[in-house]
Design a protein around this motif. Structure first.
Motif, PDB file in Angstrom:
ATOM      1  N   ASP A  59       0.833  -1.219   0.000  1.00 33.05           N
ATOM      2  CA  ASP A  59       0.000   0.000   0.000  1.00 33.05           C
ATOM      3  C   ASP A  59       0.860   1.259   0.000  1.00 33.05           C
ATOM      4  O   ASP A  59       0.538   2.246  -0.678  1.00 33.05           O
ATOM      5  N   MET A  60       1.962   1.216   0.766  1.00 35.18           N
ATOM      6  CA  MET A  60       2.853   2.383   0.806  1.00 35.18           C
ATOM      7  C   MET A  60       3.486   2.618  -0.564  1.00 35.18           C
ATOM      8  O   MET A  60       3.555   3.763  -1.058  1.00 35.18           O
ATOM      9  N   LEU A  61       3.950   1.533  -1.194  1.00 27.35           N
ATOM     10  CA  LEU A  61       4.554   1.673  -2.522  1.00 27.35           C
ATOM     11  C   LEU A  61       3.522   2.123  -3.544  1.00 27.35           C
ATOM     12  O   LEU A  61       3.824   2.951  -4.427  1.00 27.35           O
ATOM     13  N   ALA A  96       8.912   5.208 -11.245  1.00 21.10           N
ATOM     14  CA  ALA A  96       7.488   4.884 -11.213  1.00 21.10           C
ATOM     15  C   ALA A  96       7.263   3.429 -11.619  1.00 21.10           C
ATOM     16  O   ALA A  96       6.483   2.718 -10.982  1.00 21.10           O
ATOM     17  N   ARG A  97       7.945   3.007 -12.705  1.00 18.37           N
ATOM     18  CA  ARG A  97       7.771   1.610 -13.142  1.00 18.37           C
ATOM     19  C   ARG A  97       8.235   0.636 -12.056  1.00 18.37           C
ATOM     20  O   ARG A  97       7.567  -0.358 -11.766  1.00 18.37           O
ATOM     21  N   ARG A  98       9.399   0.944 -11.472  1.00 17.20           N
ATOM     22  CA  ARG A  98       9.922   0.042 -10.442  1.00 17.20           C
ATOM     23  C   ARG A  98       9.046   0.050  -9.183  1.00 17.20           C
ATOM     24  O   ARG A  98       8.881  -0.979  -8.525  1.00 17.20           O
ATOM     25  N   THR A  99       8.510   1.209  -8.837  1.00 21.69           N
ATOM     26  CA  THR A  99       7.622   1.289  -7.673  1.00 21.69           C
ATOM     27  C   THR A  99       6.354   0.481  -7.923  1.00 21.69           C
ATOM     28  O   THR A  99       5.855  -0.221  -7.034  1.00 21.69           O
ATOM     29  N   PHE A 100       5.818   0.608  -9.155  1.00 18.87           N
ATOM     30  CA  PHE A 100       4.645  -0.190  -9.525  1.00 18.87           C
ATOM     31  C   PHE A 100       4.953  -1.685  -9.386  1.00 18.87           C
ATOM     32  O   PHE A 100       4.173  -2.444  -8.804  1.00 18.87           O
ATOM     33  N   GLN A 101       6.078  -2.098  -9.948  1.00 18.08           N
ATOM     34  CA  GLN A 101       6.450  -3.517  -9.892  1.00 18.08           C
ATOM     35  C   GLN A 101       6.681  -3.988  -8.450  1.00 18.08           C
ATOM     36  O   GLN A 101       6.305  -5.102  -8.071  1.00 18.08           O
ATOM     37  N   ALA A 102       7.288  -3.125  -7.615  1.00 18.07           N
ATOM     38  CA  ALA A 102       7.533  -3.494  -6.220  1.00 18.07           C
ATOM     39  C   ALA A 102       6.218  -3.634  -5.452  1.00 18.07           C
ATOM     40  O   ALA A 102       6.059  -4.541  -4.621  1.00 18.07           O
ATOM     41  N   ALA A 103       5.258  -2.727  -5.716  1.00 15.07           N
ATOM     42  CA  ALA A 103       3.952  -2.820  -5.048  1.00 15.07           C
ATOM     43  C   ALA A 103       3.249  -4.111  -5.441  1.00 15.07           C
ATOM     44  O   ALA A 103       2.703  -4.828  -4.588  1.00 15.07           O
ATOM     45  N   VAL A 104       3.264  -4.418  -6.745  1.00 17.77           N
ATOM     46  CA  VAL A 104       2.643  -5.667  -7.218  1.00 17.77           C
ATOM     47  C   VAL A 104       3.317  -6.878  -6.570  1.00 17.77           C
ATOM     48  O   VAL A 104       2.650  -7.828  -6.138  1.00 17.77           O
ATOM     49  N   ALA A 105       4.638  -6.860  -6.456  1.00 22.05           N
ATOM     50  CA  ALA A 105       5.371  -7.975  -5.866  1.00 22.05           C
ATOM     51  C   ALA A 105       4.989  -8.169  -4.395  1.00 22.05           C
ATOM     52  O   ALA A 105       4.822  -9.295  -3.926  1.00 22.05           O
ATOM     53  N   CYS A 106       4.843  -7.057  -3.680  1.00 23.90           N
ATOM     54  CA  CYS A 106       4.441  -7.164  -2.259  1.00 23.90           C
ATOM     55  C   CYS A 106       3.066  -7.803  -2.122  1.00 23.90           C
ATOM     56  O   CYS A 106       2.841  -8.682  -1.272  1.00 23.90           O
ATOM     57  N   TYR A 107       2.130  -7.350  -2.944  1.00 26.81           N
ATOM     58  CA  TYR A 107       0.788  -7.931  -2.879  1.00 26.81           C
ATOM     59  C   TYR A 107       0.814  -9.410  -3.245  1.00 26.81           C
ATOM     60  O   TYR A 107       0.138 -10.232  -2.602  1.00 26.81           O
TER      61      TYR A 107
END
Length: 568
Positions: free
Chosen positions: A423-425, A476-487
């Protein structure tokens, strides 16, 4: 139904042991007595059943209490500690049978009429200063005293001043003390000393216990007491139950069957202490029929016909199953039925008890797992062969369930942590995306202000802005990918974790909106499939809380007002 008097029972069993009555006549007479006329003396009753005056006089000279068979005679159970307290909800224990104990290999009382006590300990105000009465039973009482010699408060159990058959009561109290004293286990009340105030006045000294009983705790939980609800979750109570099973299994390894396990005989301390008390009805493996009893609702079927059934570890397993049922449902497993009815049914090989309703159905608000249903009902099986073979096996089954719940708790906690990180990412990613139009506009203005033939020095600010934009898009792309990975990692820990599924659905939905704005049809189709995969129906409600609003106006604007409307 008429209560069967102890004198009548003693007289009948004495006649049976001397061959004056056969088993059939004895059991038939006792069944008649339980349903017969009130006020009839024991001598008159047995005279009607064929005993002569000479035989009755001979039996009257036999020490009272040397033998008894009492199928329906109620009395308060004898606690090894102050276990019977106000607020306990179980009924009193009952005597099922008692007779001469003859086991050369044990240190038990050979004749209940004769106690072989250790050297008397002088009980005087100088040694034990009385403080108060903790509990009173059918034959004994428990006192709180100050041991002035050691300087601590302890509990003393002794025979009451006025009790029928004091010699038999003294022998039974000593037997209880010796049995309890040889059970050295953290979950069994420790015994400090055994002695006598004088002839046939035994007592024993034990640890002073002030903990509430499990029966009292369950009563408080049943009443929705806030403190009890906070202190005693279902999982904590089940963990306490495992400790009880371990203590009982230890006693079984020492050849001792408790025979009267119930919540009122289990003490629960504030720091996780659990103590099993009241071993007065215990059965020693290898003994002939000794003092047998228990509490209706917790009695195993084989305890109802002691003259035809041997007791073993599975007898206590049944009672433990009834205790577990109480813990799970906050209700008893069985209704209290007439003893005569249950005894007759067991002697015919029939189950007098109704099949218990599964705990999860009986108390749906308790959210009881199916595994606990299965464990509890197996322990409560009518046939000993259908139950767990030992208290250890029962404890292991419950422990395996708890271990599974502990793993689930660990996974749930890890899933929550990963979702919070996601959620933070996702929040940081949205900030970057919301700033993108402004950055794009600023970059456009720079490009329009710098001619292609400008010098390198003039173009430097444009190049710097383009580099910053490239870096921010990469972030932005890496943050998106990191958020998806966390979920996704959260869902690997707990596949049904709703917040993680919602987080993925939301972040993919937002990406879908941007793909539609760019008219990227292939990307849009792919993102739609991802949204549908993770959306559990919450997205339509939650998505409206995420997003931005841009207003375009001609000329200067000093303010704007948003008005909430609804579409019908």
């Amino acid at each position: 139904m008429v209560m069967v008097g102890r004198e009548l029972i003693d007289l009948g069993l004495s006649a049976y042991e001397r061959g004056l009555l056969d088993r059939e006549r004895l059991t038939g007479a006792l069944r008649e007595a339980s349903e017969g006329r009130a006020g009839e003396t024991a001598e008159t009753f047995w005279a009607r059943h064929g005993l002569s005056r000479e035989q009755l006089e001979q039996l009257a000279r036999v020490p009272a209490g040397s033998s008894a068979l009492a199928p329906v005679h109620s009395r308060v159970s004898e606690p090894a500690g102050p276990s019977q307290r106000p607020g306990d909800v179980e009924g009193s224990s009952i005597v099922i049978a008692s007779s001469v104990v003859r086991d050369p290999g044990s240190t038990q009382v050979d004749e209940p009429g004769r106690a072989t006590l250790v050297d008397p300990i002088e009980v005087t105000p100088e040694r034990f200063k009385p403080v108060g009465v903790l509990g009173v039973g059918g034959m004994g009482e428990v006192l709180e005293v100050e041991d002035t010699r050691i300087g601590r408060r302890v509990a003393i159990k002794r025979v009451k001043a006025e009790v029928p058959h004091p010699e038999r009561a003294a022998a039974l109290l000593e037997r209880e003390a010796r049995v309890t004293g040889r059970l050295e286990h953290p979950n069994i009340v420790p015994l400090y000393d055994l002695g006598a105030e004088g002839a046939q006045k035994p007592f024993y000294v034990m640890r002073l216990l002030t903990h509430p009983t499990l029966a009292q705790v369950l009563q408080q939980v049943r009443r929705r007491d806030p403190a009890a609800l906070a202190a005693y979750s279902l999982n904590r109570l089940v963990r306490c139950f495992v400790q009880v099973c371990r203590a009982v299994d230890y006693a079984h390894s020492r050849g001792v069957i408790h025979c009267d396990l119930k919540p009122a005989n289990i003490l629960v301390g504030p720091f996780g202490e659990v103590l099993v008390v009241d071993w007065g009805f215990c059965h020693i493996v290898g003994e002939r029929r000794a003092q047998r009893g228990g509490t209706p609702g917790f009695l195993a079927p084989e305890q109802l016909a002691p003259e035809t059934a041997e007791l073993d570890a599975r007898t206590d397993v049944f009672a433990l199953g009834a205790v577990l049922y109480d813990i799970l449902c906050l209700q008893h497993a069985f209704p209290i039925l007439p003893m005569a009815f249950m005894v007759d049914a067991v002697r015919r090989g029939e189950n007098p008890l109704p099949v218990p309703t599964p705990p999860s159905i009986r108390a749906p608000e308790r959210r009881i797992a199916a595994e606990l249903d299965e464990i509890c009902l197996r322990a409560l099986a009518f046939g000993p062969d259908q139950r767990f073979a030992s208290a250890r096996e029962l404890a292991d089954a419950v422990d395996a369930y708890l271990e599974g719940t502990r793993e689930q708790e660990r996974q749930g906690k890890r899933a929550r942590e990963l979702t919070e990180q996601g959620d933070m990412l996702a929040h940081n990613y949205r900030d970057l995306e919301q700033q993108a139009p402004e950055r794009a506009a600023e970059l456009g203005r720079l490009r329009s202000s710098v001619a292609s033939w400008s010098s390198a020095a003039d173009k430097q600010s444009l190049w710097d802005a383009e580099d910053r934009e490239e870096v921010l898009q990469s972030v932005a792309r890496r943050t998106f990918q990191a958020a998806v990975a966390c979920y996704e990692h959260a869902l690997e820990e707990a596949s049904d974790h709703g917040p993680a599924r919602l987080g993925l659905a939301r972040i993919y939905w937002e990406a879908l909106q941007r793909a539609q704005d760019r008219r990227a049809d292939a990307e849009r189709v792919y993102l739609e499939s991802l949204v549908n995969q993770y959306d559990d129906g919450l997205l339509n409600r939650s998505a409206r809380t995420v997003g931005g609003l841009r207003l375009r106006a001609r000329g200067p604007v000093t303010g704007a007002t948003l008005v909430r409307t609804s579409v019908v």
